[in-house]
Design a protein around this motif. Sequence first.
Motif, short mmCIF file in Angstrom:
data_model
loop_
_atom_site.label_atom_id
_atom_site.label_comp_id
_atom_site.label_asym_id
_atom_site.label_seq_id
_atom_site.Cartn_x
_atom_site.Cartn_y
_atom_site.Cartn_z
N SER A 207 1.01 -1.27 -0.33
CA SER A 207 0.40 0.33 0.06
C SER A 207 0.43 1.75 0.03
O SER A 207 1.49 1.94 1.36
CB SER A 207 -1.40 0.33 0.87
N LEU A 208 1.31 1.80 -1.50
CA LEU A 208 1.77 3.20 -1.25
C LEU A 208 0.68 3.99 -2.62
O LEU A 208 -0.39 3.39 -2.71
CB LEU A 208 3.49 3.24 -1.98
N ASN A 209 1.11 5.27 -2.04
CA ASN A 209 0.84 6.90 -2.85
C ASN A 209 1.99 7.38 -3.10
O ASN A 209 1.30 8.56 -2.83
CB ASN A 209 -0.53 7.12 -1.92
N ILE A 210 2.55 7.05 -3.39
CA ILE A 210 3.64 8.01 -4.60
C ILE A 210 3.66 7.63 -6.29
O ILE A 210 3.74 6.79 -6.63
CB ILE A 210 4.87 7.21 -4.09
N ASP A 211 3.88 8.92 -6.29
CA ASP A 211 3.85 9.20 -7.86
C ASP A 211 5.19 9.50 -8.56
O ASP A 211 5.33 8.80 -9.60
CB ASP A 211 3.06 10.90 -8.22
N ALA A 212 6.43 9.25 -8.19
CA ALA A 212 8.08 10.71 -8.27
C ALA A 212 8.18 8.65 -8.66
O ALA A 212 8.15 7.65 -8.46
CB ALA A 212 8.69 10.88 -7.49
N LYS B 195 14.89 5.47 -5.31
CA LYS B 195 14.98 5.98 -4.17
C LYS B 195 14.85 5.32 -2.53
O LYS B 195 14.22 4.72 -2.68
CB LYS B 195 14.50 7.08 -4.05
N HIS B 196 16.46 4.92 -1.91
CA HIS B 196 16.18 4.79 -0.53
C HIS B 196 14.66 4.76 -0.20
O HIS B 196 14.55 6.18 0.10
CB HIS B 196 17.36 4.94 0.25
N GLY B 197 14.16 4.08 0.79
CA GLY B 197 12.71 4.51 1.51
C GLY B 197 11.26 4.62 0.27
O GLY B 197 10.13 4.03 1.05
N GLU B 198 11.35 4.35 -1.02
CA GLU B 198 10.85 4.33 -2.16
C GLU B 198 10.67 3.61 -3.07
O GLU B 198 10.84 4.11 -3.73
CB GLU B 198 10.16 6.36 -2.43
N GLU B 199 11.41 2.45 -3.11
CA GLU B 199 11.32 1.76 -3.86
C GLU B 199 10.51 0.78 -3.81
O GLU B 199 9.73 -0.04 -3.31
CB GLU B 199 12.29 0.97 -3.00
N PHE B 200 10.10 1.06 -5.19
CA PHE B 200 8.81 -0.04 -5.71
C PHE B 200 8.74 -0.41 -6.84
O PHE B 200 9.36 0.52 -8.13
CB PHE B 200 7.28 0.57 -5.22
N LEU B 201 7.63 -1.21 -7.80
CA LEU B 201 7.47 -0.78 -8.90
C LEU B 201 5.82 -0.77 -8.86
O LEU B 201 5.30 -1.60 -8.21
CB LEU B 201 7.72 -2.34 -9.40
#
Length: 141
Positions: free
Chosen positions: A81-86, A108-114
Motif C-alpha cells: 500500500s503506497l501512494n507515491i507518484d515520483a 530512491k532509498h525508502g521509496e523502492e517500488f515497481l
Amino acid sequence: MKKFLMILCLGIVLYSLVGCKNNPKTPAITPTADWKEIIIDSVEVLHFPDYLEQKEYQHQFVVDAALSQQINQNIHTDTVSLNIDAYQYKIYLFSKGEPFKTLYISTKHGEEFLSYVVNGKRIYHPLSEQIKLALQEFTGV
C-alpha cells in the motif's frame, strides 16, 4: 416545427448519453491472472536522473530475457500500500513486438517500488534487488 426539432435534439442527446452506457467495456488486463500467459520479449527503459523534473532522460531498448523474467517474477509478488507518484524509471514492456504494459519504478532509498496501472488505479509491488541492480547496470547509475 420548432417543438419537433427540440424533441428530436433532446432524443438524440438522451440516446447518446444512455445508449452508450449499455456497451460492455473490455476488462483491463490484471497482472496476476493474465500476465502468466504473456511472454515479455523486450523492454524500453527510460531513466530520469531528475525524477521530479523528468524533462531529460536516458533511453535504452533492451532485449534481455533475464530482465524480462525478473520483472515477471516481481509482478507476481504481494502488493504493498503506497501512494507515491515520483519515479526514476519508466519501462515499456513488449510482447511479440507489440506494446503491452508500462511500468513505473522508483529506486530512491525508502521509496523502492515497481508499479503499473490497472483500471485507473496504481498497483505497487516492492522492488526486487535483482531489478534494481539490472537497471543500475543498464543506466550506469
